[in-house]
Design a protein around this motif. Structure first.
Motif, PDB file in Angstrom:
ATOM      1  N   PHE A   1       0.799  -1.227   0.000  1.00  0.00           N
ATOM      2  CA  PHE A   1       0.000   0.000   0.000  1.00  0.00           C
ATOM      3  C   PHE A   1       0.830   1.275   0.000  1.00  0.00           C
ATOM      4  O   PHE A   1       0.301   2.369  -0.168  1.00  0.00           O
ATOM      5  CB  PHE A   1      -0.937   0.028   1.214  1.00  0.00           C
ATOM      6  N   LEU A   2       2.136   1.155   0.197  1.00  0.00           N
ATOM      7  CA  LEU A   2       2.979   2.330   0.410  1.00  0.00           C
ATOM      8  C   LEU A   2       3.016   3.274  -0.789  1.00  0.00           C
ATOM      9  O   LEU A   2       2.999   4.494  -0.626  1.00  0.00           O
ATOM     10  CB  LEU A   2       4.388   1.897   0.809  1.00  0.00           C
ATOM     11  N   THR A   3       3.055   2.740  -2.004  1.00  0.00           N
ATOM     12  CA  THR A   3       3.098   3.587  -3.202  1.00  0.00           C
ATOM     13  C   THR A   3       1.903   4.521  -3.248  1.00  0.00           C
ATOM     14  O   THR A   3       2.059   5.738  -3.353  1.00  0.00           O
ATOM     15  CB  THR A   3       3.123   2.710  -4.473  1.00  0.00           C
ATOM     16  N   GLN A   4       0.716   3.966  -3.175  1.00  0.00           N
ATOM     17  CA  GLN A   4      -0.493   4.783  -3.289  1.00  0.00           C
ATOM     18  C   GLN A   4      -0.649   5.728  -2.110  1.00  0.00           C
ATOM     19  O   GLN A   4      -0.947   6.909  -2.283  1.00  0.00           O
ATOM     20  CB  GLN A   4      -1.728   3.908  -3.413  1.00  0.00           C
ATOM     21  N   ARG A   5      -0.430   5.244  -0.898  1.00  0.00           N
ATOM     22  CA  ARG A   5      -0.629   6.086   0.283  1.00  0.00           C
ATOM     23  C   ARG A   5       0.355   7.256   0.292  1.00  0.00           C
ATOM     24  O   ARG A   5      -0.031   8.388   0.555  1.00  0.00           O
ATOM     25  CB  ARG A   5      -0.493   5.289   1.567  1.00  0.00           C
ATOM     26  N   PHE A   6       1.634   6.984   0.022  1.00  0.00           N
ATOM     27  CA  PHE A   6       2.615   8.069   0.059  1.00  0.00           C
ATOM     28  C   PHE A   6       2.304   9.122  -1.012  1.00  0.00           C
ATOM     29  O   PHE A   6       2.324  10.318  -0.742  1.00  0.00           O
ATOM     30  CB  PHE A   6       4.044   7.527  -0.127  1.00  0.00           C
ATOM     31  N   THR A   7       1.999   8.668  -2.221  1.00  0.00           N
ATOM     32  CA  THR A   7       1.701   9.603  -3.315  1.00  0.00           C
ATOM     33  C   THR A   7       0.490  10.456  -2.981  1.00  0.00           C
ATOM     34  O   THR A   7       0.513  11.682  -3.145  1.00  0.00           O
ATOM     35  CB  THR A   7       1.476   8.840  -4.634  1.00  0.00           C
ATOM     36  N   GLU A   8      -0.592   9.835  -2.517  1.00  0.00           N
ATOM     37  CA  GLU A   8      -1.813  10.585  -2.194  1.00  0.00           C
ATOM     38  C   GLU A   8      -1.592  11.532  -1.017  1.00  0.00           C
ATOM     39  O   GLU A   8      -2.097  12.656  -1.019  1.00  0.00           O
ATOM     40  CB  GLU A   8      -2.976   9.633  -1.928  1.00  0.00           C
ATOM     41  N   ASP A   9      -0.841  11.094  -0.013  1.00  0.00           N
ATOM     42  CA  ASP A   9      -0.564  11.970   1.132  1.00  0.00           C
ATOM     43  C   ASP A   9       0.284  13.166   0.721  1.00  0.00           C
ATOM     44  O   ASP A   9       0.079  14.280   1.221  1.00  0.00           O
ATOM     45  CB  ASP A   9       0.120  11.195   2.258  1.00  0.00           C
TER      46      ASP A   9
ATOM     47  N   ILE B   1       3.041  -3.316  12.659  1.00  0.00           N
ATOM     48  CA  ILE B   1       3.284  -1.928  12.240  1.00  0.00           C
ATOM     49  C   ILE B   1       2.592  -1.669  10.903  1.00  0.00           C
ATOM     50  O   ILE B   1       1.902  -0.673  10.723  1.00  0.00           O
ATOM     51  CB  ILE B   1       4.802  -1.639  12.110  1.00  0.00           C
ATOM     52  N   ASN B   2       2.771  -2.577   9.941  1.00  0.00           N
ATOM     53  CA  ASN B   2       2.172  -2.403   8.616  1.00  0.00           C
ATOM     54  C   ASN B   2       0.642  -2.426   8.657  1.00  0.00           C
ATOM     55  O   ASN B   2      -0.003  -1.809   7.816  1.00  0.00           O
ATOM     56  CB  ASN B   2       2.681  -3.470   7.650  1.00  0.00           C
ATOM     57  N   SER B   3       0.077  -3.146   9.610  1.00  0.00           N
ATOM     58  CA  SER B   3      -1.384  -3.214   9.676  1.00  0.00           C
ATOM     59  C   SER B   3      -1.985  -2.065  10.481  1.00  0.00           C
ATOM     60  O   SER B   3      -3.197  -1.898  10.505  1.00  0.00           O
ATOM     61  CB  SER B   3      -1.827  -4.563  10.259  1.00  0.00           C
TER      62      SER B   3
ATOM     63  N   VAL C   1       2.837   3.669  10.052  1.00  0.00           N
ATOM     64  CA  VAL C   1       3.665   4.004   8.885  1.00  0.00           C
ATOM     65  C   VAL C   1       3.447   5.462   8.497  1.00  0.00           C
ATOM     66  O   VAL C   1       4.380   6.178   8.148  1.00  0.00           O
ATOM     67  CB  VAL C   1       3.361   3.059   7.705  1.00  0.00           C
ATOM     68  N   ARG C   2       2.227   5.931   8.610  1.00  0.00           N
ATOM     69  CA  ARG C   2       1.902   7.312   8.241  1.00  0.00           C
ATOM     70  C   ARG C   2       2.670   8.313   9.111  1.00  0.00           C
ATOM     71  O   ARG C   2       3.026   9.391   8.656  1.00  0.00           O
ATOM     72  CB  ARG C   2       0.401   7.546   8.324  1.00  0.00           C
ATOM     73  N   SER C   3       2.936   7.959  10.347  1.00  0.00           N
ATOM     74  CA  SER C   3       3.709   8.841  11.219  1.00  0.00           C
ATOM     75  C   SER C   3       5.087   9.133  10.612  1.00  0.00           C
ATOM     76  O   SER C   3       5.539  10.276  10.593  1.00  0.00           O
ATOM     77  CB  SER C   3       3.869   8.199  12.601  1.00  0.00           C
ATOM     78  N   THR C   4       5.724   8.104  10.097  1.00  0.00           N
ATOM     79  CA  THR C   4       7.045   8.275   9.487  1.00  0.00           C
ATOM     80  C   THR C   4       6.942   8.987   8.146  1.00  0.00           C
ATOM     81  O   THR C   4       7.710   9.922   7.877  1.00  0.00           O
ATOM     82  CB  THR C   4       7.729   6.901   9.298  1.00  0.00           C
ATOM     83  N   THR C   5       6.005   8.601   7.309  1.00  0.00           N
ATOM     84  CA  THR C   5       5.900   9.228   5.986  1.00  0.00           C
ATOM     85  C   THR C   5       5.473  10.688   6.088  1.00  0.00           C
ATOM     86  O   THR C   5       5.901  11.509   5.280  1.00  0.00           O
ATOM     87  CB  THR C   5       4.946   8.447   5.054  1.00  0.00           C
ATOM     88  N   ASP C   6       4.648  11.029   7.074  1.00  0.00           N
ATOM     89  CA  ASP C   6       4.247  12.430   7.241  1.00  0.00           C
ATOM     90  C   ASP C   6       5.455  13.329   7.509  1.00  0.00           C
ATOM     91  O   ASP C   6       5.518  14.460   7.025  1.00  0.00           O
ATOM     92  CB  ASP C   6       3.227  12.579   8.374  1.00  0.00           C
ATOM     93  N   LYS C   7       6.397  12.831   8.288  1.00  0.00           N
ATOM     94  CA  LYS C   7       7.608  13.627   8.565  1.00  0.00           C
ATOM     95  C   LYS C   7       8.426  13.818   7.288  1.00  0.00           C
ATOM     96  O   LYS C   7       8.980  14.900   7.059  1.00  0.00           O
ATOM     97  CB  LYS C   7       8.441  12.960   9.660  1.00  0.00           C
ATOM     98  N   ILE C   8       8.494  12.798   6.453  1.00  0.00           N
ATOM     99  CA  ILE C   8       9.227  12.908   5.189  1.00  0.00           C
ATOM    100  C   ILE C   8       8.522  13.894   4.263  1.00  0.00           C
ATOM    101  O   ILE C   8       9.167  14.737   3.630  1.00  0.00           O
ATOM    102  CB  ILE C   8       9.372  11.517   4.527  1.00  0.00           C
ATOM    103  N   ILE C   9       7.210  13.820   4.190  1.00  0.00           N
ATOM    104  CA  ILE C   9       6.441  14.731   3.335  1.00  0.00           C
ATOM    105  C   ILE C   9       6.631  16.180   3.784  1.00  0.00           C
ATOM    106  O   ILE C   9       6.811  17.078   2.953  1.00  0.00           O
ATOM    107  CB  ILE C   9       4.957  14.315   3.309  1.00  0.00           C
TER     108      ILE C   9
END
Length: 177
Positions: free
Chosen positions: A56-64, A151-153, A158-166
């Motif tokens: 799910f990481l591709t779609q979630r990261f791109t959309e976020d 963690i993945n479920s 995961v969003r906590s980490t990707t939000d910081k990157i975004i």
């Protein structure tokens, strides 16, 4: 001080403030520094090239990433050829012990760390000096009893980490931080 001298002093102060706000380029109160000639943004799908990242990481990261820019700028999102262009891929998704502890004489993880790295190529078609290619990385630590499957479920983990990157990508590209 006479009334006419007060009016002149106030006029000079207002003039000074307007120069300060305009002297640093385009300033907005949301922290962006976007040239007014820039009106569009295109964000290509950020592919997950890490061998261990969840599907799910591709779609979630791109959309976020798209949502973050939509919430924090007035730029119109277009499918391609925007004034600002983002493309890239997730290059690492690592889950490893962050600390080690002794339990009954046996070393085991005290905490585990999820680290995500995303390589972004940013193109500013109006000012190429602002363009860059960079790897952005961030992490979160979890208790040892949480494995990568839990963690993945967990939708927030995961969003906590990707939000910081975004946020880092946003700050580097349009906030000039």
């Amino acid at each position: 001080m006479t009334w006419s001298k007060c009016k002149i002093a106030i006029s000079y102060q207002l003039l000074a403030v307007s120069f300060l706000l305009s002297g640093c380029g385009v300033y907005s109160f949301n922290g962006t520094n976007i040239d007014p000639t820039i009106r569009t943004i295109s964000i290509a799908t950020i592919q997950n090239n890490s061998p261990t990242g969840p599907s799910f990481l591709t779609q979630r990261f791109t959309e976020d990433l798209k949502d973050y820019f939509q919430r924090n700028t007035n730029l119109k999102q277009v499918p391609r050829d925007g004034d600002l262009q983002f493309e890239g891929n997730i290059v690492a998704y690592d889950f490893a012990p962050a600390t080690v502890q002794q339990v009954n004489g046996v070393e085991q993880a005290g905490t585990n760390r999820l680290t995500i790295q995303v390589k972004i190529r940013f193109t500013n078609t109006k000012d190429d000096k602002q363009s860059f290619e960079q790897v952005f990385q961030n992490f979160d630590d979890y208790q040892a009893n949480r494995n990568i499957a839990t963690i993945n479920s967990d939708p927030t983990a995961v969003r906590s980490t990707t939000d910081k990157i975004i946020t880092d990508i946003f700050n580097k590209s349009v906030a000039n931080w």
